[in-house]
Design a protein around this motif. Structure first.
Motif, PDB file in Angstrom:
ATOM      1  N   SER A 143       0.841  -1.193   0.000  1.00  0.00           N
ATOM      2  CA  SER A 143       0.000   0.000   0.000  1.00  0.00           C
ATOM      3  C   SER A 143       0.874   1.241   0.000  1.00  0.00           C
ATOM      4  CB  SER A 143      -0.914   0.011   1.240  1.00  0.00           C
ATOM      5  OG  SER A 143      -0.136   0.042   2.424  1.00  0.00           O
ATOM      6  N   GLY A 144       0.214   2.411  -0.136  1.00  0.00           N
ATOM      7  CA  GLY A 144       0.937   3.658   0.041  1.00  0.00           C
ATOM      8  C   GLY A 144       1.236   4.449  -1.206  1.00  0.00           C
ATOM      9  N   PHE A 222      -7.973   5.509  -1.380  1.00  0.00           N
ATOM     10  CA  PHE A 222      -7.888   5.632   0.072  1.00  0.00           C
ATOM     11  C   PHE A 222      -9.122   5.056   0.763  1.00  0.00           C
ATOM     12  CE2 PHE A 222      -8.157   8.235   4.040  1.00  0.00           C
ATOM     13  CZ  PHE A 222      -6.985   7.787   4.622  1.00  0.00           C
ATOM     14  N   SER A 223     -10.240   5.063   0.083  1.00  0.00           N
ATOM     15  CA  SER A 223     -11.470   4.526   0.674  1.00  0.00           C
ATOM     16  C   SER A 223     -11.388   3.023   0.910  1.00  0.00           C
ATOM     17  CB  SER A 223     -12.667   4.842  -0.226  1.00  0.00           C
ATOM     18  OG  SER A 223     -12.488   4.274  -1.516  1.00  0.00           O
ATOM     19  N   GLU A 224     -10.467   2.335   0.249  1.00  0.00           N
ATOM     20  CA  GLU A 224     -10.312   0.885   0.403  1.00  0.00           C
ATOM     21  C   GLU A 224      -9.070   0.526   1.217  1.00  0.00           C
ATOM     22  OE1 GLU A 224     -10.444  -1.100  -3.339  1.00  0.00           O
ATOM     23  OE2 GLU A 224     -12.225  -0.014  -4.036  1.00  0.00           O
ATOM     24  N   GLN A 229      -6.293  -6.818  -1.426  1.00  0.00           N
ATOM     25  CA  GLN A 229      -6.727  -7.172  -2.767  1.00  0.00           C
ATOM     26  C   GLN A 229      -6.383  -8.638  -3.044  1.00  0.00           C
ATOM     27  OE1 GLN A 229      -8.385  -4.549  -4.586  1.00  0.00           O
ATOM     28  NE2 GLN A 229      -8.220  -3.792  -2.481  1.00  0.00           N
ATOM     29  N   ARG A 230      -6.741  -9.083  -4.202  1.00  0.00           N
ATOM     30  CA  ARG A 230      -6.494 -10.479  -4.578  1.00  0.00           C
ATOM     31  C   ARG A 230      -4.990 -10.769  -4.599  1.00  0.00           C
ATOM     32  NH1 ARG A 230      -5.941 -12.958  -9.698  1.00  0.00           N
ATOM     33  NH2 ARG A 230      -6.563 -15.155  -9.703  1.00  0.00           N
ATOM     34  N   GLY A 254       0.247   1.826   8.561  1.00  0.00           N
ATOM     35  CA  GLY A 254       0.817   3.166   8.516  1.00  0.00           C
ATOM     36  C   GLY A 254       1.118   3.640   7.115  1.00  0.00           C
ATOM     37  N   ALA A 255       1.364   2.699   6.200  1.00  0.00           N
ATOM     38  CA  ALA A 255       1.719   3.085   4.835  1.00  0.00           C
ATOM     39  C   ALA A 255       0.517   3.593   4.048  1.00  0.00           C
ATOM     40  CB  ALA A 255       2.356   1.900   4.111  1.00  0.00           C
ATOM     41  N   GLU A 256      -0.673   3.139   4.386  1.00  0.00           N
ATOM     42  CA  GLU A 256      -1.865   3.527   3.622  1.00  0.00           C
ATOM     43  C   GLU A 256      -2.102   5.036   3.646  1.00  0.00           C
ATOM     44  OE1 GLU A 256      -3.768   1.795   1.733  1.00  0.00           O
ATOM     45  OE2 GLU A 256      -4.052  -0.257   2.456  1.00  0.00           O
ATOM     46  N   GLU A 257      -1.685   5.705   4.722  1.00  0.00           N
ATOM     47  CA  GLU A 257      -2.019   7.117   4.894  1.00  0.00           C
ATOM     48  C   GLU A 257      -0.926   8.081   4.443  1.00  0.00           C
ATOM     49  OE1 GLU A 257      -4.207   4.622   7.922  1.00  0.00           O
ATOM     50  OE2 GLU A 257      -2.083   4.920   7.446  1.00  0.00           O
ATOM     51  N   ILE A 258       0.212   7.600   3.964  1.00  0.00           N
ATOM     52  CA  ILE A 258       1.285   8.539   3.618  1.00  0.00           C
ATOM     53  C   ILE A 258       0.939   9.353   2.369  1.00  0.00           C
ATOM     54  CG2 ILE A 258       3.077   7.162   4.733  1.00  0.00           C
ATOM     55  CD1 ILE A 258       3.890   6.119   1.996  1.00  0.00           C
ATOM     56  N   TYR A 259       0.215   8.743   1.435  1.00  0.00           N
ATOM     57  CA  TYR A 259      -0.280   9.436   0.241  1.00  0.00           C
ATOM     58  C   TYR A 259      -1.749   9.057   0.053  1.00  0.00           C
ATOM     59  CZ  TYR A 259       4.651  10.123  -1.107  1.00  0.00           C
ATOM     60  OH  TYR A 259       5.979  10.471  -1.145  1.00  0.00           O
ATOM     61  N   PRO A 260      -2.669   9.706   0.722  1.00  0.00           N
ATOM     62  CA  PRO A 260      -4.089   9.333   0.572  1.00  0.00           C
ATOM     63  C   PRO A 260      -4.558   9.545  -0.873  1.00  0.00           C
ATOM     64  CG  PRO A 260      -3.757  10.774   2.476  1.00  0.00           C
ATOM     65  CD  PRO A 260      -2.487  10.805   1.690  1.00  0.00           C
TER      66      PRO A 260
END
Length: 349
Positions: A143-144, A222-224, A229-230, A254-260
């Motif tokens: 993610s990220g 970002f909503s997901e 994922q698969r 933490g990585a999901e939010e670095i670049y929303p």
């Protein structure tokens, strides 16, 4: 004694003269020592200690040449010059995949470490689940928007594992066609995400990392966030079964939010040859400043290994077994993500 202090006695016996006068006896001073006689026959002296030089005080250690801060600086300068000489003369080694262990340890990890320690403040859990030696396959969520999660996972293994192991990441084709990025990825030990390269590394006893979500995970909106994922067709399970190495699930928070990622400019992505072109609250609106990631608080947890050495050799060709193991790894990572999210106090702290 030359430094003795003469103390006269007030006793009348010490003042008398002649043969009838008694010779004063020796007495112990206040310190309990016996005082020696002075220069006069009828006087006693008490030895005084020199100021600051008591017998209980040991001599201060003398700093040797080359020790201390100056010596450490000299050693670092000498090591740096030797490193530069080896780089300029080509006296360094790389493996068949282009991995440069010396450059990684002394330069690249030093550049990534402040981001890992100070910016993202990564907490690592379950590092003991990674074996001290032998091959193993670490499978993590992805993610990220940009693949910083793989780099942080690599630093975590390098710095926190007691055996100082190196993580060899499997990367997408795009990494190896980008200028500069291609060379740096090779030097860091990354290689193409294919079964052949992965099996060769595992045969050599290397620690291999893979993120099966690929671009679907790193480029999701970002909503997901934190919804896995698969995991492809389970190729990583087949590789682990062939080599008989354990699969270690890894969950990164933490990585999901670095670049929303709130949008995807698909037309621009096709023109540039990218799988996606992210639109975030700061990029591209703030220009280069918008490319700075947000300073989120990260947690990386390595789960309990899933052994594969108990399966027969033909198990790697069993599609049902591969599906079951793939689903088991995915569910374990997803469950750990939810657990870490519940425990997290804040995105940034």
């Amino acid at each position: 004694m030359a430094d003795a202090k003469v103390i006269p006695f007030d006793d009348d016996r010490s003042r008398g003269s002649g043969s009838g006068a008694q010779r004063p006896g020796r007495r112990r001073g206040a310190s309990g020592r016996r005082a020696g006689s002075g220069s006069g026959g009828g006087e006693l002296g008490e030895v005084q200690r020199l100021p600051g030089r008591g017998p209980e005080q040991a001599d201060e250690p003398v700093e040797r040449p080359g020790s201390g801060a100056s010596g450490g600086l000299e050693q670092r300068v000498a090591a740096g010059l030797a490193f530069l000489r080896r780089r300029l003369t080509g006296e360094y080694e790389v493996d068949d995949f282009g991995y440069d262990a010396e450059l990684t340890d002394q330069v690249l990890m030093s550049l990534l470490r402040p981001v890992y320690e100070k910016y993202f403040r990564v907490d690592v859990k379950g590092i003991e689940n990674i074996p001290d030696k032998g091959g193993a396959l670490i499978v993590a969520n992805h993610s990220g928007t940009l693949p910083l999660d793989g780099l942080m996972m690599q630093v975590a293994v390098h710095d926190r594992h007691p055996a100082d192991r190196h993580l060899r990441l499997l990367a997408a084709d795009l990494v190896f066609v980008l200028p500069v990025v291609n060379e740096l990825a090779r030097k860091l030990g990354h290689t193409l995400a294919c079964a052949e390269d992965a099996e060769r590394l595992l045969e050599q006893g290397e620690l291999v990392g893979v993120m099966p979500e690929g671009f679907k995970g790193i480029g999701k909106p970002f909503s997901e966030r934190y919804k896995l994922q698969r995991f492809g067709r389970g190729g990583f399970v087949s590789t682990a079964l062939r080599q008989g190495v354990p699969i270690i699930p890894c969950s990164i928070v933490g990585a999901e939010e670095i670049y929303p990622m709130i949008g995807n400019a698909k037309t621009l992505a096709r023109l540039l040859g990218f799988p996606y072109f992210p639109l975030t609250p700061t990029f591209p609106w703030l220009g280069p400043l918008g490319a700075v990631p947000l300073p989120t608080k990260w947690t990386i947890q390595f789960g309990e290994p899933i052994p594969t050495d108990g399966y027969p050799p033909e198990a790697a060709e069993d599609p049902m077994l591969m599906f079951n193991l793939t689903d088991q790894v995915r569910e374990q990572i997803q469950h750990t993500l939810y657990k870490l999210l519940v425990q997290r106090r804040s995105v940034f702290f």
